[in-house]
Design a protein around this motif. Structure first.
Motif, mmCIF file in Angstrom:
data_model
loop_
_atom_site.group_PDB
_atom_site.id
_atom_site.type_symbol
_atom_site.label_atom_id
_atom_site.label_comp_id
_atom_site.label_asym_id
_atom_site.label_seq_id
_atom_site.Cartn_x
_atom_site.Cartn_y
_atom_site.Cartn_z
ATOM 1 N N ASP A 51 -64.565 41.191 45.020
ATOM 2 C CA ASP A 51 -65.497 41.054 44.306
ATOM 3 C C ASP A 51 -64.040 39.451 43.955
ATOM 4 O OD1 ASP A 51 -66.129 43.314 44.418
ATOM 5 O OD2 ASP A 51 -65.410 44.812 42.545
ATOM 6 N N ALA A 52 -63.153 39.084 43.853
ATOM 7 C CA ALA A 52 -62.497 38.057 43.097
ATOM 8 C C ALA A 52 -63.333 37.237 44.143
ATOM 9 C CB ALA A 52 -60.796 37.796 43.768
ATOM 10 N N THR A 53 -63.340 37.193 45.624
ATOM 11 C CA THR A 53 -63.978 36.117 46.967
ATOM 12 C C THR A 53 -65.424 35.633 46.522
ATOM 13 O OG1 THR A 53 -62.484 36.667 48.930
ATOM 14 C CG2 THR A 53 -64.374 35.161 48.626
ATOM 15 N N THR A 54 -65.803 36.747 45.779
ATOM 16 C CA THR A 54 -67.762 36.882 45.759
ATOM 17 C C THR A 54 -67.985 35.747 44.173
ATOM 18 O OG1 THR A 54 -68.348 38.579 46.978
ATOM 19 C CG2 THR A 54 -69.888 37.622 45.463
ATOM 20 N N ASN A 55 -67.549 36.110 43.328
ATOM 21 C CA ASN A 55 -66.767 35.873 42.388
ATOM 22 C C ASN A 55 -66.551 34.117 41.887
ATOM 23 O OD1 ASN A 55 -67.483 37.922 40.505
ATOM 24 N ND2 ASN A 55 -64.852 38.285 40.279
ATOM 25 N N TRP A 56 -65.850 34.059 43.192
ATOM 26 C CA TRP A 56 -64.930 32.505 43.279
ATOM 27 C C TRP A 56 -66.878 31.427 43.930
ATOM 28 C CZ3 TRP A 56 -60.578 32.901 47.094
ATOM 29 C CH2 TRP A 56 -59.061 33.433 45.625
ATOM 30 N N ALA A 57 -67.637 32.155 44.257
ATOM 31 C CA ALA A 57 -68.249 31.678 45.248
ATOM 32 C C ALA A 57 -69.573 31.484 44.200
ATOM 33 C CB ALA A 57 -68.811 33.102 46.941
ATOM 34 N N VAL A 58 -69.589 32.451 43.666
ATOM 35 C CA VAL A 58 -70.307 33.092 42.194
ATOM 36 C C VAL A 58 -70.549 31.511 41.481
ATOM 37 C CG1 VAL A 58 -72.011 33.432 40.245
ATOM 38 C CG2 VAL A 58 -71.751 34.568 41.969
ATOM 39 N N LEU A 87 -69.405 28.448 52.225
ATOM 40 C CA LEU A 87 -68.681 29.063 53.721
ATOM 41 C C LEU A 87 -67.694 29.695 53.443
ATOM 42 C CD1 LEU A 87 -71.513 27.199 55.882
ATOM 43 C CD2 LEU A 87 -71.976 28.875 54.993
ATOM 44 N N THR A 88 -66.643 28.926 53.613
ATOM 45 C CA THR A 88 -65.250 29.538 53.280
ATOM 46 C C THR A 88 -65.265 30.652 52.514
ATOM 47 O OG1 THR A 88 -64.676 26.118 53.482
ATOM 48 C CG2 THR A 88 -63.392 28.202 52.891
ATOM 49 N N PHE A 89 -65.450 30.429 51.263
ATOM 50 C CA PHE A 89 -65.247 31.453 50.742
ATOM 51 C C PHE A 89 -65.905 32.774 51.868
ATOM 52 C CE2 PHE A 89 -66.089 29.262 46.879
ATOM 53 C CZ PHE A 89 -64.466 29.196 46.789
ATOM 54 N N LEU A 90 -66.927 32.807 52.327
ATOM 55 C CA LEU A 90 -67.315 33.863 53.492
ATOM 56 C C LEU A 90 -66.306 34.814 54.302
ATOM 57 C CD1 LEU A 90 -69.974 35.722 54.328
ATOM 58 C CD2 LEU A 90 -71.408 33.644 55.338
ATOM 59 N N ASN A 91 -66.436 33.118 54.904
ATOM 60 C CA ASN A 91 -64.862 33.016 56.047
ATOM 61 C C ASN A 91 -63.974 33.735 55.485
ATOM 62 O OD1 ASN A 91 -63.391 32.692 58.600
ATOM 63 N ND2 ASN A 91 -62.833 31.686 56.938
ATOM 64 N N ILE A 92 -63.550 33.700 54.210
ATOM 65 C CA ILE A 92 -62.384 34.528 53.339
ATOM 66 C C ILE A 92 -62.583 36.593 53.061
ATOM 67 C CG2 ILE A 92 -61.081 34.631 51.616
ATOM 68 C CD1 ILE A 92 -61.291 31.316 51.514
ATOM 69 N N TYR A 146 -64.780 40.456 63.624
ATOM 70 C CA TYR A 146 -65.366 39.858 62.858
ATOM 71 C C TYR A 146 -66.568 38.754 62.426
ATOM 72 C CZ TYR A 146 -65.029 34.213 61.338
ATOM 73 O OH TYR A 146 -65.195 33.621 60.206
ATOM 74 N N TRP A 147 -67.448 38.820 63.516
ATOM 75 C CA TRP A 147 -68.930 38.346 63.803
ATOM 76 C C TRP A 147 -69.665 39.517 62.914
ATOM 77 C CZ3 TRP A 147 -73.174 40.717 65.337
ATOM 78 C CH2 TRP A 147 -72.771 41.912 66.353
ATOM 79 N N ASP A 148 -69.367 40.600 62.950
ATOM 80 C CA ASP A 148 -69.931 41.865 62.213
ATOM 81 C C ASP A 148 -69.899 41.512 60.331
ATOM 82 O OD1 ASP A 148 -71.886 43.889 62.179
ATOM 83 O OD2 ASP A 148 -70.518 45.389 63.254
ATOM 84 N N ALA A 149 -68.719 41.488 60.470
ATOM 85 C CA ALA A 149 -68.385 41.281 58.844
ATOM 86 C C ALA A 149 -68.951 39.800 57.757
ATOM 87 C CB ALA A 149 -66.665 40.895 58.817
ATOM 88 N N ILE A 150 -69.010 39.768 59.176
ATOM 89 C CA ILE A 150 -69.573 37.815 59.016
ATOM 90 C C ILE A 150 -70.932 38.236 58.417
ATOM 91 C CG2 ILE A 150 -70.828 36.112 59.357
ATOM 92 C CD1 ILE A 150 -67.802 35.169 58.151
ATOM 93 N N GLY A 151 -71.811 38.789 59.295
ATOM 94 C CA GLY A 151 -73.359 39.575 58.532
ATOM 95 C C GLY A 151 -73.326 40.308 58.170
#
Length: 337
Positions: A51-58, A87-92, A146-151
């Motif tokens: 949730d914190a990573t998503t908040n960073w992106a928003v 995209l960096t936040f998505l990777n994290i 990893y690619w599945d988690a990205i998707g």
């Protein structure tokens, strides 16, 4: 004399934890409850990090919008920098999501295969739940590629943020500093330093197309994989680190012994594994021996060797890696394609 006897009694009362078989049911349930609390805590921690990573992106997207459209003189590549940050936040977040799934897998295993059967009388947990849990503890592996988690994370959260950034970037090119419909002017505005505008637009399109492709693949490939021919599935298993699923750790044990009945009985009772008995002849001694075949998990191998040592110290045990084991107690048979 009495003191020596007392010391002997104390030594006899000592319990070697390495050989403990959890004969006390209450102690075992207590240990599982503490393990469950620990895994719940881990899962909650990584869920909070998601949730914190998503908040960073928003927050990043909202801040960039304020800067980019506050003045017509602000360059458009500010939005592209925001896209790189997202995209960096998505990777994290994908990496954190894989850790979250690892802890969630253990929590789900304890809930469905241990605690749930305790509520039903008589209590009958699945025969192999402890093997799966011990395998996850001894050899942790991510249950998702990893690619599945990205998707998945892109579909759940980041598709909206990326879409807003791309639309805002396009609007910036067409509207600032003055509105235009001329494609040549848009290409000129899209240029970033020495990089031509067409190259920048193509790069953005390639990134967005790649994200959409990975997202669709993570949604459809698991269902398609169940219907693929066996040859294709075997190719996928060797396709490298992008392929999902932990590696199997089943073993095929071959035991040559003169106490086949007793050893087979102990294996079936203590390990809950089936045994197939064959008859063999030692070519050097000419003696008739029992040949036992048993499929076990990697965790059960030390216990199997201990049973063989106790039952027949002169037995011969061969443990070989199995490419795939399917059936009761292991992975189920897949329906034919």
């Amino acid at each position: 004399m009495e003191r020596g006897a007392g010391l002997d009694d104390q030594a006899a009362d000592r319990v070697d934890l390495s050989d403990r078989r959890w004969e006390d049911r209450r102690e075992f349930i207590t240990a599982m409850a503490h393990l469950y609390r620990g895994e719940i805590s881990r899962a909650n921690t990584w869920r909070t990090r998601l949730d914190a990573t998503t908040n960073w992106a928003v927050v990043t997207v909202a801040g960039v919008f304020t800067v980019a459209f506050s003045s017509a003189q602000h360059p458009h590549f500010v939005l592209l920098l925001a896209l790189l940050l997202v995209l960096t936040f998505l990777n994290i977040e994908a990496r954190r999501y894989r850790y979250y799934l690892l802890w969630s897998y253990r929590v789900h295993l304890l809930e469905t295969d241990f605690f749930a059967p305790l509520l039903v009388s008589p209590s009958r947990p699945a025969s192999d739940w402890a093997d799966h849990l011990a395998e996850s503890l001894l050899h942790p592996s991510f249950p998702m590629a990893y690619w599945d988690a990205i998707g998945r994370r892109f579909r759940r959260n980041y598709v909206w943020l990326v879409t807003l950034l791309v639309l805002s970037w396009s609007a910036k090119l067409f509207l600032h500093p003055v509105p235009t419909r001329d494609w040549e002017t848009v290409l000129a505005r899209a240029a970033v330093g020495p990089v031509e505008g067409m190259v920048v637009i193509a790069a953005v399109g390639l990134v967005c197309g790649g994200l959409v492709g990975v997202s669709i693949a993570s949604l459809l490939l698991p269902a398609w994989g169940r219907g693929l021919p066996e040859v294709v599935r075997r190719i996928q298993k060797r396709a490298g680190p992008l392929m999902p699923g932990p590696k199997p750790r089943e073993r095929l044990a071959t035991i040559i012994t003169s106490h086949g009945q007793e050893m087979a009985r102990r294996i079936m009772e203590e390990l809950q594994r089936g045994v197939t008995a064959l008859t063999g002849t030692g070519m050097y001694t000419g003696e008739v021996r029992d040949v036992l075949l048993c499929a076990v998990t990697d965790v059960q191998v030390p216990y199997l060797e201990e049973i063989a040592r106790q039952t027949d110290p002169g037995s011969f045990v061969v443990v070989s890696p199995a490419e795939e084991v399917r059936g009761k107690g292991f992975r189920p048979f897949e329906p034919p394609s």
